[in-house]
Enzyme design. Structure first.
Site, PDB file in Angstrom:
ATOM      1  N   ASP A 104       1.225  -1.085  -0.100  1.00  0.00           N
ATOM      2  CA  ASP A 104      -0.264   0.434   0.230  1.00  0.00           C
ATOM      3  C   ASP A 104       1.173   1.287   0.239  1.00  0.00           C
ATOM      4  O   ASP A 104       2.069   1.277   0.628  1.00  0.00           O
ATOM      5  CB  ASP A 104      -1.071  -0.275   1.577  1.00  0.00           C
ATOM      6  CG  ASP A 104      -2.076   1.011   1.543  1.00  0.00           C
ATOM      7  OD1 ASP A 104      -1.413   2.466   1.052  1.00  0.00           O
ATOM      8  OD2 ASP A 104      -3.084   0.891   1.716  1.00  0.00           O
ATOM      9  N   ARG A 138      -0.593   4.293  -0.216  1.00  0.00           N
ATOM     10  CA  ARG A 138      -1.254   5.701   0.190  1.00  0.00           C
ATOM     11  C   ARG A 138      -1.323   6.535   0.985  1.00  0.00           C
ATOM     12  O   ARG A 138      -0.969   7.876   0.627  1.00  0.00           O
ATOM     13  CB  ARG A 138      -2.615   5.597   0.471  1.00  0.00           C
ATOM     14  CG  ARG A 138      -3.917   4.484  -0.777  1.00  0.00           C
ATOM     15  CD  ARG A 138      -4.899   4.057  -0.169  1.00  0.00           C
ATOM     16  NE  ARG A 138      -4.986   3.118   0.342  1.00  0.00           N
ATOM     17  CZ  ARG A 138      -6.038   1.938   0.565  1.00  0.00           C
ATOM     18  NH1 ARG A 138      -7.126   2.173   0.740  1.00  0.00           N
ATOM     19  NH2 ARG A 138      -6.279   0.676   1.837  1.00  0.00           N
TER      20      ARG A 138
END
Length: 410
Positions: free
Chosen positions: A322, A324
């Site tokens: 991830d 983000r």
């Protein structure tokens, strides 16, 4: 028209860049962000409009746009007045957007009149949204039209804000617990040297990165956002084009987005306000090409798509599960002056922890009802549960102090 080459390895000749006092209490004290490439007081790295700045450059190269065009901001003022709020004067609260970005035409009118290229990085307007799921929610009795927030035909009235990213580099570095010099070097090196000023101009501390921005949808009375007597619901949602737009059923993204909108509408109808914060971070900020490669890898592995290898296959392709970086996510909520969220429509600890660590109280976490989860998305939900992606309780103070990683908000 004669073109000029800008040397970014040396300070600007003539006047010094306009000084910026990030986190100052007033716009005048903070100073404007001047991004015009030929402006003698230019004080930022990069260009306005995020990733769309490249299309602007292409339009200039194609002879479709004058390189000296400056936007006429007549009648573009926000339809709702937001701020200033106390968090705007707390330098560590907001480091990834300009809290004064929607008020540029007003607070920097004198500088603009003098010819400086100062542009809004936030715009606020009103609209209606129509989703088939809202009509279904009305038919099922979960929502009732009231003629104000939700109309009989199933359309909802919204205020919406579009926000371009504005990074204050010293604050970004502190947020992630890294040296500013290392941050600048990596941003320069791993974008193929796209912005030399990151390493040649340490006096320029603001960066306009070419990435997607944020859209905030408001349901109900915006004054309720900072009114402790009224409730606030919030869904923080990261972009998923396949599900959000085209209805792909391999994940819960659109169902959770629509559920967040339902909760936002219901809260607004109770006299509060509902927010949906939409971040342009496709595929956990890994991009759609990587996401589709991972889909193939998951489905073609021996035994088919399995929860226990869900994140492993992502990491094999992307090198990370991830990207983000939810450490930056609370900034937009602090821009809105939020201190408490009564209904947080998410069970993700990855989102919850940064909120609480940044000083925002979360009263209730609202999960997606089982009946809204597509059959093919069960693997995703099972994988997240197995990976500890979310918990069904609110961590206490002791749990919040447990180290989770390198970032300030982890």
């Amino acid at each position: 028209m004669k073109k000029h080459i800008i040397l970014t390895s040396h300070p600007t000749r003539g006047k010094a860049p306009w000084p910026i006092a990030w986190g100052a209490a007033t716009a005048a004290e903070r100073g404007p962000l001047v991004a015009g490439p030929h402006d003698p007081r230019r004080n930022v790295i990069g260009a306005h409009a995020g990733s769309y700045a490249l299309y602007r450059a292409l339009a200039i190269a194609a002879g479709k746009l004058s390189p000296i065009h400056v936007p006429d901001l007549t009648n573009t003022a926000p339809v709702e007045r937001l701020g200033p709020f106390p968090q705007w004067a707390e330098p560590e609260r907001i480091v990834s957007l300009d809290p004064w970005g929607h008020l540029v035409a007003e607070v920097f009118a004198e500088q603009r009149a003098a010819g400086h290229d100062i542009r809004p990085t936030i715009a606020i307007t009103k609209a209606h949204i129509e989703l088939p799921e809202l009509r279904q929610a009305i038919a099922a009795g979960r929502l009732k039209p009231d003629g104000t927030v939700l109309l009989e035909r199933g359309a909802a009235r919204v205020t919406k804000a579009a926000i371009e990213p504005v990074w204050y580099l010293p604050g970004i570095a502190r947020r992630f617990g890294v040296a500013e010099s290392d941050l600048r070097r990596d941003l320069f090196e791993y974008t193929g040297g796209m912005f030399p000023e990151l390493v040649t101009r340490p006096d320029l501390r603001v960066f306009l990165p070419p990435i997607g921005g944020i859209t905030v949808y408001f349901f109900g009375d915006l004054a309720a956002i900072t009114d402790p007597a009224r409730k606030l619901a919030c869904r923080v949602h990261d972009e998923c084009n396949g599900s959000d737009v085209f209805g792909s059923d391999i994940c819960t993204c659109r169902p959770y987005l629509v559920h967040g909108i339902e909760v936002a509408i219901a809260t607004a109808q109770e006299g509060g306000c509902g927010l949906v914060v939409y971040n342009r971070k496709e595929g956990r900020a890994l991009g759609e090409v990587t996401k589709f490669l991972v889909y193939n890898a998951r489905k073609r592995q021996q035994g088919g798509d399995r929860a226990e290898t869900y994140f492993e296959r992502t990491e094999c392709v992307a090198g990370v599960q991830d990207m983000r970086f939810q450490e930056l996510m609370p900034d937009v909520l602090h821009w809105l002056g939020i201190r408490r969220i009564d209904r947080f429509v998410s069970m993700s600890d990855v989102k919850f922890r940064p909120l609480v660590a940044s000083g925002i109280e979360v009263v209730e976490r609202v999960e997606i009802p089982d009946e809204l989860i597509p059959a093919d998305a069960r693997v995703e939900m099972d994988a997240k549960k197995a990976a500890g992606y979310f918990t069904a309780h609110l961590p206490d103070a002791a749990e919040m102090r447990q180290p989770k990683g390198r970032g300030l908000y982890e």
